[in-house]
Design an enzyme around this catalytic site. Structure first.
Site, PDB file in Angstrom:
ATOM      1  N   ASN A  10       1.381  -4.595  -5.988  1.00 41.55           N
ATOM      2  CA  ASN A  10       1.334  -5.918  -5.376  1.00 41.55           C
ATOM      3  C   ASN A  10       2.619  -6.681  -5.664  1.00 41.55           C
ATOM      4  O   ASN A  10       2.929  -6.980  -6.818  1.00 41.55           O
ATOM      5  CB  ASN A  10       0.143  -6.703  -5.925  1.00 41.55           C
ATOM      6  CG  ASN A  10      -1.178  -6.024  -5.596  1.00 41.55           C
ATOM      7  OD1 ASN A  10      -1.770  -6.285  -4.567  1.00 41.55           O
ATOM      8  ND2 ASN A  10      -1.612  -5.123  -6.478  1.00 41.55           N
ATOM      9  N   GLU A  63      -2.184   0.653  -5.817  1.00 41.31           N
ATOM     10  CA  GLU A  63      -1.409  -0.332  -5.056  1.00 41.31           C
ATOM     11  C   GLU A  63      -0.351  -0.941  -5.972  1.00 41.31           C
ATOM     12  O   GLU A  63      -0.500  -0.952  -7.195  1.00 41.31           O
ATOM     13  CB  GLU A  63      -2.299  -1.461  -4.501  1.00 41.31           C
ATOM     14  CG  GLU A  63      -3.194  -1.039  -3.354  1.00 41.31           C
ATOM     15  CD  GLU A  63      -3.937  -2.218  -2.726  1.00 41.31           C
ATOM     16  OE1 GLU A  63      -3.457  -3.374  -2.854  1.00 41.31           O
ATOM     17  OE2 GLU A  63      -4.989  -1.987  -2.117  1.00 41.31           O
ATOM     18  N   ARG A  80      -5.689  -4.738 -12.938  1.00 39.22           N
ATOM     19  CA  ARG A  80      -4.467  -5.399 -12.465  1.00 39.22           C
ATOM     20  C   ARG A  80      -3.542  -5.561 -13.656  1.00 39.22           C
ATOM     21  O   ARG A  80      -3.821  -6.326 -14.583  1.00 39.22           O
ATOM     22  CB  ARG A  80      -4.809  -6.752 -11.837  1.00 39.22           C
ATOM     23  CG  ARG A  80      -3.606  -7.668 -11.581  1.00 39.22           C
ATOM     24  CD  ARG A  80      -2.611  -7.100 -10.579  1.00 39.22           C
ATOM     25  NE  ARG A  80      -3.214  -6.723  -9.330  1.00 39.22           N
ATOM     26  CZ  ARG A  80      -3.477  -7.576  -8.326  1.00 39.22           C
ATOM     27  NH1 ARG A  80      -3.226  -8.860  -8.470  1.00 39.22           N
ATOM     28  NH2 ARG A  80      -4.000  -7.125  -7.196  1.00 39.22           N
ATOM     29  N   ARG A  90     -15.912  -2.137  -3.636  1.00 36.91           N
ATOM     30  CA  ARG A  90     -14.721  -2.939  -3.927  1.00 36.91           C
ATOM     31  C   ARG A  90     -14.885  -3.711  -5.242  1.00 36.91           C
ATOM     32  O   ARG A  90     -15.952  -4.244  -5.526  1.00 36.91           O
ATOM     33  CB  ARG A  90     -14.461  -3.924  -2.791  1.00 36.91           C
ATOM     34  CG  ARG A  90     -14.286  -3.250  -1.437  1.00 36.91           C
ATOM     35  CD  ARG A  90     -14.345  -4.275  -0.321  1.00 36.91           C
ATOM     36  NE  ARG A  90     -15.641  -4.959  -0.296  1.00 36.91           N
ATOM     37  CZ  ARG A  90     -15.908  -6.023   0.456  1.00 36.91           C
ATOM     38  NH1 ARG A  90     -14.956  -6.528   1.235  1.00 36.91           N
ATOM     39  NH2 ARG A  90     -17.100  -6.579   0.430  1.00 36.91           N
ATOM     40  N   ARG A 144     -11.244  -5.542 -13.083  1.00 37.92           N
ATOM     41  CA  ARG A 144     -12.248  -6.080 -12.168  1.00 37.92           C
ATOM     42  C   ARG A 144     -13.349  -5.032 -11.950  1.00 37.92           C
ATOM     43  O   ARG A 144     -13.080  -3.953 -11.427  1.00 37.92           O
ATOM     44  CB  ARG A 144     -11.574  -6.465 -10.857  1.00 37.92           C
ATOM     45  CG  ARG A 144     -10.498  -7.539 -11.053  1.00 37.92           C
ATOM     46  CD  ARG A 144      -9.453  -7.528  -9.969  1.00 37.92           C
ATOM     47  NE  ARG A 144      -8.652  -6.318  -9.995  1.00 37.92           N
ATOM     48  CZ  ARG A 144      -7.636  -6.078  -9.164  1.00 37.92           C
ATOM     49  NH1 ARG A 144      -7.301  -6.964  -8.245  1.00 37.92           N
ATOM     50  NH2 ARG A 144      -6.951  -4.961  -9.249  1.00 37.92           N
ATOM     51  N   ASP A 193      -2.110  -2.019  -9.460  1.00 38.22           N
ATOM     52  CA  ASP A 193      -3.546  -1.769  -9.451  1.00 38.22           C
ATOM     53  C   ASP A 193      -3.781  -0.326  -9.877  1.00 38.22           C
ATOM     54  O   ASP A 193      -3.223   0.608  -9.275  1.00 38.22           O
ATOM     55  CB  ASP A 193      -4.142  -2.015  -8.060  1.00 38.22           C
ATOM     56  CG  ASP A 193      -4.252  -3.497  -7.742  1.00 38.22           C
ATOM     57  OD1 ASP A 193      -4.007  -4.314  -8.634  1.00 38.22           O
ATOM     58  OD2 ASP A 193      -4.587  -3.824  -6.592  1.00 38.22           O
ATOM     59  N   LYS A 223      -8.446   1.837   4.265  1.00 40.72           N
ATOM     60  CA  LYS A 223      -8.077   0.432   4.134  1.00 40.72           C
ATOM     61  C   LYS A 223      -6.861   0.114   4.993  1.00 40.72           C
ATOM     62  O   LYS A 223      -6.023   0.989   5.260  1.00 40.72           O
ATOM     63  CB  LYS A 223      -7.821   0.066   2.674  1.00 40.72           C
ATOM     64  CG  LYS A 223      -6.781   0.907   1.944  1.00 40.72           C
ATOM     65  CD  LYS A 223      -6.772   0.525   0.467  1.00 40.72           C
ATOM     66  CE  LYS A 223      -5.841   1.401  -0.344  1.00 40.72           C
ATOM     67  NZ  LYS A 223      -5.859   1.072  -1.784  1.00 40.72           N
ATOM     68  N   LYS A 246       0.834  -1.201   0.000  1.00 35.77           N
ATOM     69  CA  LYS A 246       0.000   0.000   0.000  1.00 35.77           C
ATOM     70  C   LYS A 246       0.874   1.259   0.000  1.00 35.77           C
ATOM     71  O   LYS A 246       0.695   2.160  -0.819  1.00 35.77           O
ATOM     72  CB  LYS A 246      -0.919   0.011   1.224  1.00 35.77           C
ATOM     73  CG  LYS A 246      -1.774  -1.239   1.414  1.00 35.77           C
ATOM     74  CD  LYS A 246      -2.799  -1.426   0.336  1.00 35.77           C
ATOM     75  CE  LYS A 246      -3.837  -2.485   0.684  1.00 35.77           C
ATOM     76  NZ  LYS A 246      -3.293  -3.852   0.819  1.00 35.77           N
TER      77      LYS A 246
END
Length: 325
Positions: free
Chosen positions: A292, A290, A219, A242, A234, A282, A169, A134
Site C-alpha cells: 500500500n 499487497e 499491516r 475479508r 486484522r 499486507d 479482487k 496490487k
C-alpha cells in the site's frame, strides 16, 4: 533559504486527501499525521484532488489553511483560502484514497511538476504511477502466493481449477471492496468472473486462497525503509473472508514475527530507492499480498495501544530532510 543553527524551522506542509469532513478522526492516519505536524508548529495547507491545476507549466492549487483538534464534533476549521504555487510549500502528502484511476494519475503529473521545483512529495508521484498496489507484489515473486493478473475468463478458470480455492479482487480498489472467494465447484464462478472483468474489458487479480487469513491480515508500516516493530493485525469476523477493518475485521496489535521482519527487510530497500517513504505491507501468514503506497492506514490503532509515535518518526524524517536542503 538560510536556516539558522538551533532555530526550529516552521514548515509549510500540504496534503491532498479526500474530504476531511467525512473522516473518522479516531482511525484516520492522515488526521494523525497532520495533528503531529500542527503540534510541532508547522502550517497545514489542505487540498482535494480537484484543487490541483497546471498553468503555463507551473503547478498550482487552491489551498485552505487548516486547523485541527481532537474533537469528534468539530475537528477542523479552515482559516484562509487562496491559490498558490505548489513550490511555495516545503512538503506535500499525497493521501488521496483509491480508486486509482486516470484522475489520480493526472494529479501525480501536477505533483511531479512541484517535485521538480523542489517540493518533497510523499510518496514520490512517479512511483505512485509506476507501482500499482496490487501488481507491485510481482516484483517479489519469492514472497507472494500464486498470483494471476488478467482479464481473460478462461485463464482465470484454469487458475481456479488448478488451485481449487482462490480470491478475485480488483486492481484499483481498497478496504476489501469487491473481493470474492471462489471455492472448488462454486456454481457462481462465471458470474463472478464476468462481473470482475466487466466481460473481459477490465483486469483483475486472482490469488490462491490463504487459510492463514483466519489468524489475520497484518499491516506492517514502513517509514523510509525502516519497519515499525508493531503491526496492525486484522482478524476477519466469523464467516467472512475479508479482514479489512472497513469490512468488519477486528484489530489486534502485535509484534512483527521473524518472517514479518524478513519480508520487510527484503522489500524495504526497493521502496526507499523509489522514494516510497510511507508504505504499508499486507502480509497473510508468510505471504506478501499487497503493498500500500497511496494512503496507508493503521497509525491510529498502533499508537493508541503502544508507546510509539509513528507520526513522530514520519515528521522527524521530513524535518531532517528539509533542514538538510
Amino acid at each position: 533559504m538560510i536556516i539558522q543553527k538551533n532555530k526550529k524551522m516552521r514548515l509549510k506542509i500540504g496534503i491532498v486527501m479526500d474530504s476531511i469532513s467525512s473522516i473518522n478522526i479516531e482511525k484516520d492516519s492522515s488526521f494523525a499525521i497532520l495533528l503531529e505536524a500542527q503540534n510541532r508548529g508547522h502550517d497545514i495547507y489542505y487540498m482535494e484532488i480537484n484543487d490541483l491545476y497546471l498553468f503555463n507549466e507551473q503547478a498550482f492549487s487552491k489551498v485552505r489553511l487548516l486547523q485541527i483538534k481532537k474533537n469528534k464534533n468539530k475537528w477542523f476549521e479552515f482559516t484562509k483560502q487562496k491559490d498558490i504555487k505548489l513550490n511555495d510549500l516545503h512538503a506535500i502528502f499525497m493521501r488521496k484514497d483509491p480508486p486509482f484511476n486516470t484522475e489520480f494519475i493526472y494529479a501525480t503529473y501536477i505533483l511531479e511538476n512541484a517535485e521538480k521545483n523542489g517540493v518533497m512529495i510523499i510518496n514520490k508521484p512517479q512511483s505512485l504511477r509506476n507501482y500499482n498496489e496490487k501488481i507491485f507484489i510481482s516484483f517479489f515473486p519469492e514472497l507472494i502466493p500464486n498470483t494471476l493478473v488478467t482479464r481473460n475468463i478462461n485463464r482465470i478458470q484454469t487458475f481456479w481449477q488448478k488451485n481449487k480455492d482462490i480470491i478475485l479482487k480488483p486492481l484499483d480498489a481498497m478496504g476489501g471492496n469487491s473481493i470474492f472467494r471462489i471455492q472448488k465447484n462454486d456454481p457462481n464462478f462465471s458470474v463472478i468472473a464476468e462481473t470482475m472483468t466487466h466481460y473481459e474489458k477490465k483486469y483483475c487479480m486472482a490469488q490462491t486462497y490463504l487459510p492463514d487469513i483466519k489468524y489475520g491480515d497484518k499491516r506492517i508500516l514502513i517509514i523510509n525503509g525502516n519497519p515499525i516493530p508493531w503491526c496492525l493485525n486484522r482478524i476477519p469476523k466469523k464467516g467472512e473472508t475479508r479482514a479489512n477493518l472497513a469490512a468488519g475485521g477486528l484489530p489486534q496489535i502485535q509484534k512483527l514475527t521473524e518472517k514479518d521482519w524478513e519480508i520487510s527487510h527484503l522489500v524495504s530497500p526497493f521502496l526507499k530507492k523509489k522514494g516510497l517513504i510511507f508504505v504499508g505491507l499486507d502480509v497473510i501468514g508468510d505471504k506478501l499480498t499487497e503493498i500500500n503506497i497511496t494512503s496507508p492506514t493503521g497509525i491510529c490503532e498502533i499508537e493508541s495501544k503502544k508507546n510509539i509515535s509513528i507520526t513522530g518518526m514520519l515528521i522527524d524524517y521530513i524535518e531532517k530532510k528539509i533542514h538538510k536542503r
